[in-house]
Design an enzyme around this catalytic site. Structure first.
Site, short mmCIF file in Angstrom:
data_model
loop_
_atom_site.label_atom_id
_atom_site.label_comp_id
_atom_site.label_asym_id
_atom_site.label_seq_id
_atom_site.Cartn_x
_atom_site.Cartn_y
_atom_site.Cartn_z
N HIS A 282 -8.15 1.18 2.20
CA HIS A 282 -7.72 0.56 3.55
C HIS A 282 -8.69 1.76 4.36
O HIS A 282 -8.15 2.06 5.33
CB HIS A 282 -6.39 0.70 3.86
N GLU B 37 0.85 -1.32 -0.12
CA GLU B 37 0.06 0.07 -0.05
C GLU B 37 0.90 1.20 -0.02
O GLU B 37 2.01 1.20 0.55
CB GLU B 37 -0.89 0.09 1.32
#
Length: 396
Positions: free
Chosen positions: A282, A259
């Site tokens: 997220h 990420e």
């Protein structure tokens, strides 16, 4: 004492800490290893979210001065808990505060996938009016399979059932079914039974790669698949391939193996090229309500440890919720070997100390004791701190 909060932790945490007299510095971004070591100079309490890694190198550099670390989220796989324990640094997280937020997003995404809302939205934005029921289904009566029946999975079970879904679950631990949920004896049994699969496991190493090509093949044709747990749990290349073939009818993914550290970095994934997948950055637990609760909860845990030596709900130290202090309080973390408490009590007696409160808890190789002493001598405190079994002794 000084607290450093990273990754734009909510204002509520800042207010809570400052109201107790802490100096607070807050940064909006995550920090890399070397940046973090530099930033931790003079810091007693550290707050992070999911993108800042507390590595062994960081702990070895700053563990002597650091008192506690708070993960302002559910997951703790970004923390080297063994290193923190070895340095006597307590770690806390927020295991319950954003549970409802994740559950609501899962259900919203199941409905969006079942009704093909992504397709309809895109078509409308391009001026296409396609009023059709083709491929659009209710979730009432649909079979939902939950992998991981912890705080989130079990609440999802209850709310999904209230909306008319039929629930099966699989967990490696023996969990009591809630409502009419049915327990599966194996992951394979669950995957072959249900029409929608939602993953809710933690980030422990054995869960990495849990869902790959073989598991997707075991799922029923046209299954809906959701992962709002940990990025490393799912092989995203295998998911992308099954979405392309249509074996997986649609997916919703909130967490990824890699990420971006900040909004300035690009997001790269094989899933971005596919229309039948909902991608979110997220944000499963990122509602205003959840962030307020998390900010207050974790900040209070850090304060309670720093001020009262309480390890209640700590993720790495033995659990003690002590009574209010009655005398000089010592928090003593030690190796869990025979004779430690006998030695401490003998030292107290030798120095003429009077114990007004004492509690002991153990967890695997660690022991933790909280002692209140009405009459103390600095020599006693020094001797307790330098026992062979002592990991860290704090005098409050």
């Amino acid at each position: 004492m000084k607290a450093l909060l990273l990754e734009n932790i909510h204002d509520e945490a800042v207010r809570t800490l400052r109201s107790e007299g802490y100096e607070v510095e807050r940064l909006s971004k995550a920090l890399g290893e070397d940046e973090l070591i530099e930033a931790l100079e003079g810091v007693d309490l550290l707050g992070v979210r999911s993108r800042t890694n507390i590595t062994r190198k960081v702990v070895e550099a700053r563990g002597d001065s650091l008192t506690a670390v708070g993960a302002f989220c559910i997951g703790t796989n970004q923390l080297d808990l063994d290193a923190l324990s070895g340095a006597g640094v307590a770690a806390f997280n927020a295991p319950y505060s954003n549970t409802r937020s994740v559950v609501e997003l899962v259900l919203g995404e199941i409905i969006a996938l079942a009704r093909r809302l992504g397709d309809r939205n895109t078509q409308m934005h391009h001026g296409v009016w396609r009023k059709s029921a083709a491929g659009s289904h209710e979730i009432r009566g649909r079979k939902l399979g939950i992998v991981g029946y912890g705080n989130i999975g079990s609440q999802l079970s209850v709310v999904a059932e209230a909306m008319g879904m039929r629930v099966w679950f699989y967990d490696v631990a023996d969990k009591l079914p809630l409502g009419n949920a049915r327990k599966c004896d194996s992951l394979e049994e669950l995957l072959q039974t249900v029409e929608t699969v939602s993953i809710h496991v933690d980030g422990r190493p054995e869960n990495r790669g849990m869902i790959g090509a073989a598991e997707f093949e075991a799922m029923r044709p046209r299954t809906l698949f959701l992962n709002l747990s940990r990025g490393g749990v799912v092989d995203v290349d295998a998911l992308a391939e099954n979405l392309r073939t249509g074996h997986i009818a649609g997916a919703a993914v909130d967490v990824f193996p890699t990420e971006p550290k900040s909004g300035d970095e690009p997001f790269v994934s094989p899933l971005t090229q596919l229309d039948n997948v909902v991608l979110t950055p997220h944000v499963g637990g990122s509602t205003q309500e959840a962030q307020v609760d998390i900010g207050r909860y974790v900040a209070n845990k850090l304060i309670d440890y720093a001020e009262n030596a309480s390890t209640s709900m700590s993720v790495n130290l033995p659990d003690i919720a002590p009574a209010p202090a009655n005398g000089t309080r010592i928090g003593h973390l030690h190796r869990n070997v025979p004779g430690v408490m006998a030695t401490i009590n003998r030292l107290i007696a030798d120095y003429g100390g009077n114990v007004t409160y004492q509690a002991l808890a153990t967890r695997d190789a660690l022991g933790y004791a909280v002692l209140d002493i009405a009459e103390t001598d600095r020599g006693l405190l020094a001797e307790v701190a330098h026992l062979d079994a002592t990991i860290r002794a704090r005098v409050l």
